[in-house]
Design a protein around this motif. Structure first.
Motif, PDB file in Angstrom:
ATOM      1  N   ASP A 529       0.819  -1.218   0.000  1.00  0.00           N
ATOM      2  CA  ASP A 529       0.000   0.000   0.000  1.00  0.00           C
ATOM      3  C   ASP A 529       0.852   1.266   0.000  1.00  0.00           C
ATOM      4  OD1 ASP A 529      -2.505  -1.076  -0.205  1.00  0.00           O
ATOM      5  OD2 ASP A 529      -2.796  -1.266   1.960  1.00  0.00           O
ATOM      6  N   GLU A 530       2.020   1.178   0.617  1.00  0.00           N
ATOM      7  CA  GLU A 530       2.848   2.366   0.725  1.00  0.00           C
ATOM      8  C   GLU A 530       3.262   2.903  -0.645  1.00  0.00           C
ATOM      9  OE1 GLU A 530       7.030   3.415   2.856  1.00  0.00           O
ATOM     10  OE2 GLU A 530       5.829   1.810   3.752  1.00  0.00           O
ATOM     11  N   ASN A 531       3.631   2.010  -1.543  1.00  0.00           N
ATOM     12  CA  ASN A 531       4.092   2.433  -2.863  1.00  0.00           C
ATOM     13  C   ASN A 531       3.057   2.319  -3.975  1.00  0.00           C
ATOM     14  OD1 ASN A 531       6.961   3.061  -2.339  1.00  0.00           O
ATOM     15  ND2 ASN A 531       6.980   0.927  -1.657  1.00  0.00           N
ATOM     16  N   TRP A 532       2.048   1.476  -3.757  1.00  0.00           N
ATOM     17  CA  TRP A 532       1.158   1.162  -4.877  1.00  0.00           C
ATOM     18  C   TRP A 532      -0.321   1.395  -4.585  1.00  0.00           C
ATOM     19  CZ3 TRP A 532       3.103   1.048  -9.499  1.00  0.00           C
ATOM     20  CH2 TRP A 532       4.450   0.690  -9.663  1.00  0.00           C
ATOM     21  N   PHE A 533      -0.641   2.153  -3.538  1.00  0.00           N
ATOM     22  CA  PHE A 533      -2.045   2.509  -3.358  1.00  0.00           C
ATOM     23  C   PHE A 533      -2.343   3.672  -4.304  1.00  0.00           C
ATOM     24  CE2 PHE A 533      -5.857   4.362  -1.633  1.00  0.00           C
ATOM     25  CZ  PHE A 533      -6.616   3.242  -1.381  1.00  0.00           C
ATOM     26  N   CYS A 534      -2.428   3.353  -5.590  1.00  0.00           N
ATOM     27  CA  CYS A 534      -2.590   4.386  -6.631  1.00  0.00           C
ATOM     28  C   CYS A 534      -3.061   3.695  -7.904  1.00  0.00           C
ATOM     29  CB  CYS A 534      -1.245   5.069  -6.894  1.00  0.00           C
ATOM     30  SG  CYS A 534       0.025   3.943  -7.478  1.00  0.00           S
ATOM     31  N   HIS A 535      -3.539   4.523  -8.850  1.00  0.00           N
ATOM     32  CA  HIS A 535      -3.808   4.005 -10.188  1.00  0.00           C
ATOM     33  C   HIS A 535      -2.483   3.959 -10.941  1.00  0.00           C
ATOM     34  CE1 HIS A 535      -8.113   4.707  -9.684  1.00  0.00           C
ATOM     35  NE2 HIS A 535      -7.851   5.930  -9.283  1.00  0.00           N
ATOM     36  N   THR A 536      -2.383   3.057 -11.894  1.00  0.00           N
ATOM     37  CA  THR A 536      -1.297   3.145 -12.860  1.00  0.00           C
ATOM     38  C   THR A 536      -1.919   3.625 -14.168  1.00  0.00           C
ATOM     39  OG1 THR A 536      -1.587   0.883 -13.633  1.00  0.00           O
ATOM     40  CG2 THR A 536      -0.051   1.226 -11.801  1.00  0.00           C
ATOM     41  N   ILE A 537      -1.241   4.551 -14.822  1.00  0.00           N
ATOM     42  CA  ILE A 537      -1.741   5.076 -16.092  1.00  0.00           C
ATOM     43  C   ILE A 537      -0.738   4.714 -17.178  1.00  0.00           C
ATOM     44  CG2 ILE A 537      -2.394   7.149 -17.392  1.00  0.00           C
ATOM     45  CD1 ILE A 537      -4.296   6.617 -15.093  1.00  0.00           C
ATOM     46  N   LEU A 538      -1.249   4.061 -18.215  1.00  0.00           N
ATOM     47  CA  LEU A 538      -0.411   3.675 -19.344  1.00  0.00           C
ATOM     48  C   LEU A 538      -0.739   4.595 -20.523  1.00  0.00           C
ATOM     49  CD1 LEU A 538       0.278   0.055 -20.548  1.00  0.00           C
ATOM     50  CD2 LEU A 538      -0.491   1.765 -22.182  1.00  0.00           C
ATOM     51  N   THR A 539       0.308   5.148 -21.127  1.00  0.00           N
ATOM     52  CA  THR A 539       0.126   5.963 -22.340  1.00  0.00           C
ATOM     53  C   THR A 539       1.135   5.500 -23.378  1.00  0.00           C
ATOM     54  OG1 THR A 539       1.644   7.592 -21.398  1.00  0.00           O
ATOM     55  CG2 THR A 539      -0.706   8.070 -21.203  1.00  0.00           C
ATOM     56  N   LYS A 540       0.989   6.014 -24.594  1.00  0.00           N
ATOM     57  CA  LYS A 540       1.959   5.667 -25.638  1.00  0.00           C
ATOM     58  C   LYS A 540       3.157   6.595 -25.486  1.00  0.00           C
ATOM     59  CE  LYS A 540       2.202   4.893 -30.625  1.00  0.00           C
ATOM     60  NZ  LYS A 540       1.465   5.059 -31.896  1.00  0.00           N
ATOM     61  N   GLY A 541       4.318   6.030 -25.252  1.00  0.00           N
ATOM     62  CA  GLY A 541       5.514   6.834 -25.034  1.00  0.00           C
ATOM     63  C   GLY A 541       6.068   7.395 -26.337  1.00  0.00           C
TER      64      GLY A 541
END
Lengths: 580, 80
Positions: A529-541
């Motif tokens: 939870d400390e590092n990953w209580f978040c959304h991950t957003i993927l975009t085209k780099g």
């Protein structure tokens, strides 16, 4: 029919809705009613009369929030817990507040919902905590009822055109490039707003039957929405939160504990014992299912053979006319009688679908994506646990917001070179004399998805998948060969499927923790939870490959008490109960 | 790399005697989500619907919407 022809037509409209399944028609209707002067075009690669996940109807609403049975606060809390807390509640809360209005509207369309002797909605409990499941006695009429409304509202319907890329310009949406699936002629649609309702990525993993189209989702939902959003530069959220379903083995359709559960059916192990308290689909429930199989107590079954004849007949009546009516043929062929045998289930291949899970094109509570003027709703947008009513309701939000958006803007100018480049990309397989057919590109991609991406997830396997996908991409770009316009459609689908496979691997590698039960079970990592209580957003780099970032979960609208947070992890029936 | 002609059984079966494609009916072709049905001309010049591509979701609109009951959807052999 099917011969490849040259041709390019351009049309203009105020709002282009891509996808005529569930969210799309509702978006088109709402936009048109709000602004009757708007020119609304509804486009589908199949025929709107029978397209999408509810082609043959639906047996009920799985997530209705009906006054007297559930509150928007309670529903929002349940869905947040089911998603391990990774949930922007604003969208879920707005859905929960307004879905009752949509139910009443569907009722006016002629779609009936089950009522008890007192004329009240007959809502059933299937979820772990609350009561939200409302059966639909004439659920086979949904598409016909919708189609009547579309005609009445004079929505312009364009069938058998497949959108392949979105057009953008001036930092917002400009339209879409489409191809006719029977002639290969191009259609460029300039639009002030575009609403995407292209469904799940349902052809991502390969079913164990080996039949490419033997999927749970409508097999025409091959992930174009995700691929187009990605190439246009939109953000996609939490794609590592796969959809994996507990299905009837080989048939790969829903066992439908949601229908059978309230009537006394349940998921059981080989001994006929109940091992989960709740049949509602979640990553945590799928983990229990997986553990039961791995623990030597499988196969897992849907158990109905302890029920009374009248109950079983009623279950059969519902399940054999709507959603997947060939289910009856399947059981007859195997000699499975619900009265005598249990129904063998299995864990499906992976896909993307927010309908039951939580990943997809990132949207807010207005169904807005990260690109101005571009909307997404239904299975492909990231509002968790949408189901059919979520597609209708969020589709409505998209239509209403788009009607406002177009009032203030003209068409965005786009680079004409993009159309020329897309024509070249699409038609490349028609320019060769020989090569690899699209079905082999697709089969190989999907077989690799099963081999390397199916959870439990292992870092080295996923990295291997990325290498193999690159090889398949090279083969696809340099050597794919099609003979007619129909095969060309399949080649474009193969390309979307490969894009989705790449995104699934990249997103899964980025989140270095385990979350959502089996959906993102990375065996080398604990929940963090400390590092990953978040959304991950993927975009085209910038390098043309997936890029990643973290996005904070928005402050909750409805607070969750500490002792409620892990309710979905307490699903296993304890030994004493199971032995009874 | 030459292409092979590999045989396959098709799930959707059309009864020629009941099919009214000759009268211009294309209902099953129109409604199929995967667009796998087509109209063929038979040896005697009359027409019938048939399954051209083995890409079936066994979903049944073709059978349900056929005005004469000519269409039967079977399960693909691989999963039946």
């Amino acid at each position: 029919m099917d011969e490849i022809q040259d041709g390019l037509t351009q049309i203009d409209c105020d709002i282009l809705v891509i996808g005529g399944g569930t969210a799309g028609p509702m978006a088109a209707l709402k936009a048109k009613r709000k602004n009757p002067n708007a020119n609304v075009v509804l486009l589908d690669k199949a025929n709107v009369k029978r397209s999408g996940a509810i082609s043959m109807g639906m047996d009920g609403l799985n997530n209705s929030v009906i006054p007297g049975y559930a509150t928007p606060e309670q529903y929002t809390k349940e869905i947040t817990i089911a998603n391990d807390g990774i949930c922007d509640q604003a969208a879920v809360y707005r859905y929960a507040q307004e879905c009752y209005g949509i139910i009443q509207e569907l009722d006016e369309f002629g779609i009936r919902f089950q009522k008890d002797q007192n004329g009240e909605y007959d809502v059933k409990k299937v979820h772990h905590i609350g009561t939200y499941v409302l059966p639909m006695p004439n659920g086979d009429t949904v598409k016909k009822a919708l189609y009547r409304q579309l005609r009445k509202a004079r929505i312009q319907i364009v069938n058998r055109y497949m959108a392949t890329r979105l057009l953008t310009g001036e930092g917002r949406i400009a339209g879409a490039i489409c191809v006719n699936t029977r002639t290969a002629e191009f259609l460029v649609v300039r639009a002030k707003a575009v609403i995407m309702g292209l469904g799940a990525a349902g052809r991502l993993g390969l079913p164990t039957s080996g039949y490419l189209y033997g999927t749970y989702e409508n097999a025409s939902n091959s992930g174009e929405g995700y691929a187009m959003a990605y190439h246009a530069g939109a953000g996609l959220a939490n794609l590592e939160c796969y959809q994996i379903n507990p299905l009837i083995k080989d048939y790969n359709g829903p066992a439908c504990a949601y229908v059978a559960g309230p009537m006394g059916g349940y998921t059981a192990n080989a001994k006929g014992e109940r091992f989960i308290e709740c049949d509602y689909w979640s990553g945590q429930m799928m983990q229990e299912f997986f553990d039961e199989l791995q623990g030597g107590k499988g196969p897992v079954y849907l158990k109905l053979n302890h029920l009374a004849e009248e109950t079983i007949s009623e279950i059969e009546r519902v399940l054999h006319i709507v959603e997947r009516p060939t289910r009856g043929h399947f059981h007859a062929g195997r000699g499975t009688d619900y009265r005598k045998q249990m129904i063998e289930m299995h864990i499906s291949e992976i896909g993307f679908c927010s309908g039951h899970s939580a990943s997809g094109v990132f949207v807010d509570e207005h169904a807005r994506t990260t690109i101005p003027g571009l909307y997404a709703a239904g299975d492909m947008a990231n509002v968790p646990h949408n189901y059919m009513l979520g597609a209708f309701t969020n589709g409505a939000f998209a239509g209403l917001d788009a009607a406002d958006f177009i009032a203030d803007v003209d068409f965005a100018t786009f680079d004409e070179g993009e159309v020329v480049a897309e024509q070249a990309r699409v038609l490349a397989p028609t320019k060769r004399d020989d090569g690899i057919p699209p079905n082999q590109i697709e089969y190989k991609t999907r077989r690799l998805v099963n081999d390397y991406l199916q959870p439990p997830k292992v870092t080295a396997k996923m990295e291997l998948a990325q290498q193999r996908f690159e090889e398949v991409r090279e083969d696809m770009e340099q050597g794919m060969y099609v003979r007619d316009a129909h095969e060309l459609m399949r080649s474009l689908e193969a390309s979307s499927i490969l894009d989705c496979a790449d995104m699934a691997a990249a997103a899964s590698l980025y989140r270095t923790e385990s979350r959502w039960g089996l959906y993102h079970n990375r065996v080398e990592y604990e929940r963090d939870d400390e590092n990953w209580f978040c959304h991950t957003i993927l975009t085209k780099g910038d390098d043309g490959k997936p890029a990643h970032s973290k996005k904070a979960v928005q402050p909750y609208v409805v607070e969750i008490a500490d002792d409620e947070k892990d309710a979905y992890y307490n699903q296993r029936v304890d030994a004493t109960v199971a032995a009874e | 790399m030459p292409l092979a002609q590999t045989a396959t059984t098709v799930p959707v079966v059309v009864n020629d005697d009941l099919c009214i494609a000759d009268k211009g009916c294309t209902v099953c072709v129109d409604v199929c989500p995967l667009d796998v049905l087509r109209i063929a001309e038979k040896a005697d010049g009359s027409k019938t619907a048939y399954m051209k591509y083995d890409e079936c979701w066994y979903c049944m609109p073709c059978e349900a919407d056929c005005p004469t009951g000519a269409v039967t959807v079977n399960l693909p052999y691989l999963l039946k």
